[in-house]
Design a protein around this motif. Structure first.
Motif, mmCIF file in Angstrom:
data_model
loop_
_atom_site.group_PDB
_atom_site.id
_atom_site.type_symbol
_atom_site.label_atom_id
_atom_site.label_comp_id
_atom_site.label_asym_id
_atom_site.label_seq_id
_atom_site.Cartn_x
_atom_site.Cartn_y
_atom_site.Cartn_z
ATOM 1 N N MET A 1 0.827 -1.198 0.000
ATOM 2 C CA MET A 1 0.000 0.000 0.000
ATOM 3 C C MET A 1 0.871 1.261 0.000
ATOM 4 O O MET A 1 0.482 2.265 -0.587
ATOM 5 N N ARG A 2 2.032 1.208 0.630
ATOM 6 C CA ARG A 2 2.906 2.383 0.664
ATOM 7 C C ARG A 2 3.304 2.809 -0.740
ATOM 8 O O ARG A 2 3.329 4.002 -1.062
ATOM 9 N N HIS A 3 3.598 1.835 -1.606
ATOM 10 C CA HIS A 3 3.988 2.160 -2.984
ATOM 11 C C HIS A 3 2.818 2.766 -3.751
ATOM 12 O O HIS A 3 3.013 3.678 -4.562
ATOM 13 N N GLN A 4 1.622 2.269 -3.494
ATOM 14 C CA GLN A 4 0.443 2.854 -4.129
ATOM 15 C C GLN A 4 0.249 4.291 -3.672
ATOM 16 O O GLN A 4 -0.074 5.161 -4.481
ATOM 17 N N LEU A 5 0.448 4.543 -2.395
ATOM 18 C CA LEU A 5 0.287 5.901 -1.883
ATOM 19 C C LEU A 5 1.310 6.841 -2.523
ATOM 20 O O LEU A 5 0.957 7.961 -2.917
ATOM 21 N N VAL A 6 2.554 6.387 -2.666
ATOM 22 C CA VAL A 6 3.584 7.224 -3.302
ATOM 23 C C VAL A 6 3.199 7.522 -4.751
ATOM 24 O O VAL A 6 3.290 8.661 -5.214
ATOM 25 N N ARG A 7 2.739 6.515 -5.475
ATOM 26 C CA ARG A 7 2.314 6.724 -6.864
ATOM 27 C C ARG A 7 1.093 7.632 -6.935
ATOM 28 O O ARG A 7 0.967 8.460 -7.832
ATOM 29 N N PHE A 8 0.180 7.452 -5.984
ATOM 30 C CA PHE A 8 -1.008 8.297 -5.923
ATOM 31 C C PHE A 8 -0.609 9.755 -5.662
ATOM 32 O O PHE A 8 -1.163 10.675 -6.271
ATOM 33 N N LEU A 9 0.353 9.959 -4.782
ATOM 34 C CA LEU A 9 0.839 11.314 -4.504
ATOM 35 C C LEU A 9 1.510 11.916 -5.732
ATOM 36 O O LEU A 9 1.343 13.108 -6.013
ATOM 37 N N PHE A 10 2.265 11.111 -6.475
ATOM 38 C CA PHE A 10 2.882 11.601 -7.709
ATOM 39 C C PHE A 10 1.804 12.022 -8.705
ATOM 40 O O PHE A 10 1.873 13.102 -9.287
ATOM 41 N N ALA A 11 0.798 11.161 -8.891
ATOM 42 C CA ALA A 11 -0.313 11.507 -9.791
ATOM 43 C C ALA A 11 -1.006 12.773 -9.297
ATOM 44 O O ALA A 11 -1.400 13.629 -10.098
ATOM 45 N N GLY A 12 -1.131 12.908 -7.984
ATOM 46 C CA GLY A 12 -1.730 14.106 -7.413
ATOM 47 C C GLY A 12 -0.917 15.366 -7.695
ATOM 48 O O GLY A 12 -1.480 16.435 -7.934
ATOM 49 N N CYS A 13 0.409 15.220 -7.691
ATOM 50 C CA CYS A 13 1.267 16.377 -8.026
ATOM 51 C C CYS A 13 1.060 16.797 -9.475
ATOM 52 O O CYS A 13 0.978 17.988 -9.783
ATOM 53 N N VAL A 14 0.953 15.808 -10.357
ATOM 54 C CA VAL A 14 0.664 16.123 -11.761
ATOM 55 C C VAL A 14 -0.714 16.775 -11.861
ATOM 56 O O VAL A 14 -0.892 17.780 -12.555
ATOM 57 N N GLY A 15 -1.681 16.214 -11.143
ATOM 58 C CA GLY A 15 -3.021 16.795 -11.120
ATOM 59 C C GLY A 15 -3.020 18.219 -10.594
ATOM 60 O O GLY A 15 -3.737 19.083 -11.099
ATOM 61 N N PHE A 16 -2.206 18.483 -9.584
ATOM 62 C CA PHE A 16 -2.073 19.827 -9.035
ATOM 63 C C PHE A 16 -1.553 20.790 -10.095
ATOM 64 O O PHE A 16 -2.059 21.910 -10.228
ATOM 65 N N LEU A 17 -0.571 20.360 -10.865
ATOM 66 C CA LEU A 17 -0.036 21.204 -11.940
ATOM 67 C C LEU A 17 -1.092 21.473 -13.010
ATOM 68 O O LEU A 17 -1.226 22.602 -13.481
ATOM 69 N N VAL A 18 -1.831 20.430 -13.377
ATOM 70 C CA VAL A 18 -2.909 20.605 -14.355
ATOM 71 C C VAL A 18 -3.969 21.546 -13.787
ATOM 72 O O VAL A 18 -4.417 22.480 -14.458
ATOM 73 N N ASP A 19 -4.359 21.303 -12.547
ATOM 74 C CA ASP A 19 -5.399 22.096 -11.888
ATOM 75 C C ASP A 19 -5.014 23.577 -11.860
ATOM 76 O O ASP A 19 -5.793 24.444 -12.279
#
Length: 136
Positions: free
Chosen positions: A1-19
Protein backbone atom coordinates in the motif's frame (compact mmCIF):
# COMPACT_ATOMS: atom_id res chain seq x y z
CA UNK A 1 0.00 0.00 0.00
CA UNK A 2 2.91 2.38 0.66
CA UNK A 3 3.99 2.16 -2.98
CA UNK A 4 0.44 2.85 -4.13
CA UNK A 5 0.29 5.90 -1.88
CA UNK A 6 3.58 7.22 -3.30
CA UNK A 7 2.31 6.72 -6.86
CA UNK A 8 -1.01 8.30 -5.92
CA UNK A 9 0.84 11.31 -4.50
CA UNK A 10 2.88 11.60 -7.71
CA UNK A 11 -0.31 11.51 -9.79
CA UNK A 12 -1.73 14.11 -7.41
CA UNK A 13 1.27 16.38 -8.03
CA UNK A 14 0.66 16.12 -11.76
CA UNK A 15 -3.02 16.80 -11.12
CA UNK A 16 -2.07 19.83 -9.03
CA UNK A 17 -0.04 21.20 -11.94
CA UNK A 18 -2.91 20.60 -14.36
CA UNK A 19 -5.40 22.10 -11.89
CA UNK A 20 -3.44 25.29 -11.27
CA UNK A 21 -2.46 25.75 -14.92
CA UNK A 22 -6.04 25.41 -16.14
CA UNK A 23 -7.29 27.59 -13.27
CA UNK A 24 -4.91 30.42 -14.19
CA UNK A 25 -5.97 30.03 -17.83
CA UNK A 26 -9.67 30.20 -16.95
CA UNK A 27 -9.04 33.22 -14.72
CA UNK A 28 -7.24 34.91 -17.58
CA UNK A 29 -10.25 34.13 -19.79
CA UNK A 30 -12.53 35.76 -17.22
CA UNK A 31 -14.32 32.74 -15.72
CA UNK A 32 -13.71 33.75 -12.09
CA UNK A 33 -12.40 31.80 -9.12
CA UNK A 34 -15.32 29.42 -8.71
CA UNK A 35 -16.36 28.53 -12.27
CA UNK A 36 -12.69 28.41 -13.25
CA UNK A 37 -11.98 26.00 -10.44
CA UNK A 38 -14.82 23.69 -11.47
CA UNK A 39 -13.30 23.48 -14.94
CA UNK A 40 -9.74 23.05 -13.68
CA UNK A 41 -10.84 20.38 -11.20
CA UNK A 42 -12.42 18.29 -13.95
CA UNK A 43 -9.23 18.55 -16.02
CA UNK A 44 -7.13 17.51 -13.02
CA UNK A 45 -9.41 14.56 -12.26
CA UNK A 46 -9.07 13.32 -15.85
CA UNK A 47 -5.26 13.61 -15.68
CA UNK A 48 -4.99 11.78 -12.36
CA UNK A 49 -7.36 9.06 -13.55
CA UNK A 50 -5.07 8.39 -16.51
CA UNK A 51 -2.03 8.09 -14.25
CA UNK A 52 -3.71 6.17 -11.43
CA UNK A 53 -5.32 3.59 -13.70
CA UNK A 54 -2.00 2.87 -15.45
CA UNK A 55 0.62 3.24 -12.72
CA UNK A 56 -0.92 3.34 -9.27
CA UNK A 57 -3.64 0.71 -9.29
CA UNK A 58 -3.12 -1.07 -12.63
CA UNK A 59 -6.75 -0.91 -13.59
CA UNK A 60 -8.62 -4.12 -14.28
CA UNK A 61 -9.19 -4.01 -18.03
CA UNK A 62 -12.25 -6.28 -17.99
CA UNK A 63 -14.69 -3.39 -17.60
CA UNK A 64 -15.69 -0.47 -19.73
CA UNK A 65 -13.27 2.44 -19.59
CA UNK A 66 -16.27 4.76 -19.40
CA UNK A 67 -17.69 2.87 -16.43
CA UNK A 68 -14.35 3.19 -14.66
CA UNK A 69 -14.12 6.90 -15.55
CA UNK A 70 -17.64 7.52 -14.24
CA UNK A 71 -16.86 5.72 -10.97
CA UNK A 72 -13.53 7.58 -10.64
CA UNK A 73 -15.19 10.95 -11.28
CA UNK A 74 -17.87 10.14 -8.68
CA UNK A 75 -15.24 9.05 -6.15
CA UNK A 76 -13.04 12.08 -6.73
CA UNK A 77 -16.09 14.30 -6.43
CA UNK A 78 -16.49 13.17 -2.82
CA UNK A 79 -12.94 14.30 -2.06
CA UNK A 80 -13.55 17.15 -4.48
CA UNK A 81 -16.30 18.51 -2.25
CA UNK A 82 -13.83 18.64 0.64
CA UNK A 83 -11.24 20.09 -1.75
CA UNK A 84 -13.62 22.75 -3.12
CA UNK A 85 -14.75 23.73 0.37
CA UNK A 86 -11.17 24.34 1.52
CA UNK A 87 -10.41 26.17 -1.74
CA UNK A 88 -13.50 28.37 -1.25
CA UNK A 89 -12.54 29.25 2.31
CA UNK A 90 -9.08 30.39 1.20
CA UNK A 91 -10.40 32.35 -1.80
CA UNK A 92 -13.09 34.01 0.32
CA UNK A 93 -10.83 34.80 3.27
CA UNK A 94 -7.93 36.36 1.38
CA UNK A 95 -7.64 39.30 -0.96
CA UNK A 96 -7.10 38.60 -4.66
CA UNK A 97 -3.40 38.26 -5.43
CA UNK A 98 -1.34 36.52 -8.10
CA UNK A 99 -0.48 33.69 -5.69
CA UNK A 100 -4.02 33.21 -4.33
CA UNK A 101 -5.17 30.53 -6.83
CA UNK A 102 -2.15 28.29 -6.24
CA UNK A 103 -2.45 28.63 -2.46
CA UNK A 104 -6.17 27.86 -2.56
CA UNK A 105 -5.70 24.83 -4.86
CA UNK A 106 -2.94 23.54 -2.56
CA UNK A 107 -5.17 23.87 0.50
CA UNK A 108 -7.98 22.06 -1.29
CA UNK A 109 -5.70 19.30 -2.56
CA UNK A 110 -4.32 18.61 0.89
CA UNK A 111 -7.80 18.62 2.41
CA UNK A 112 -9.18 16.08 -0.08
CA UNK A 113 -6.14 13.78 -0.29
CA UNK A 114 -7.12 11.07 2.21
CA UNK A 115 -10.71 10.86 0.96
CA UNK A 116 -9.55 10.60 -2.65
CA UNK A 117 -6.97 7.88 -1.93
CA UNK A 118 -9.44 5.82 0.09
CA UNK A 119 -12.21 6.01 -2.50
CA UNK A 120 -9.80 5.24 -5.36
CA UNK A 121 -8.19 2.26 -3.62
CA UNK A 122 -11.23 0.66 -2.03
CA UNK A 123 -13.96 1.52 -4.51
CA UNK A 124 -12.79 2.54 -7.99
CA UNK A 125 -9.85 0.17 -8.31
CA UNK A 126 -10.79 -2.46 -5.72
CA UNK A 127 -10.36 -5.29 -8.26
CA UNK A 128 -7.13 -3.97 -9.75
CA UNK A 129 -4.07 -6.13 -9.49
CA UNK A 130 -1.23 -4.84 -7.38
CA UNK A 131 1.75 -3.38 -9.22
CA UNK A 132 4.93 -4.97 -7.86
CA UNK A 133 7.64 -2.80 -6.42
CA UNK A 134 10.45 -2.45 -8.95
CA UNK A 135 13.04 -3.07 -6.22
CA UNK A 136 11.79 -6.59 -5.55
Amino acid sequence: MRHQLVRFLFAGCVGFLVDTTVLYLTLWLGFGYFVGRAISFLCAVWATWQLNRRYTFSSARNESVWAEWTRYLAAMSVGGAVNYAAYSVVVSALRPAPWLPILAVAAGSIAGLAVNFATAKWWVFKHARSIPDERQ
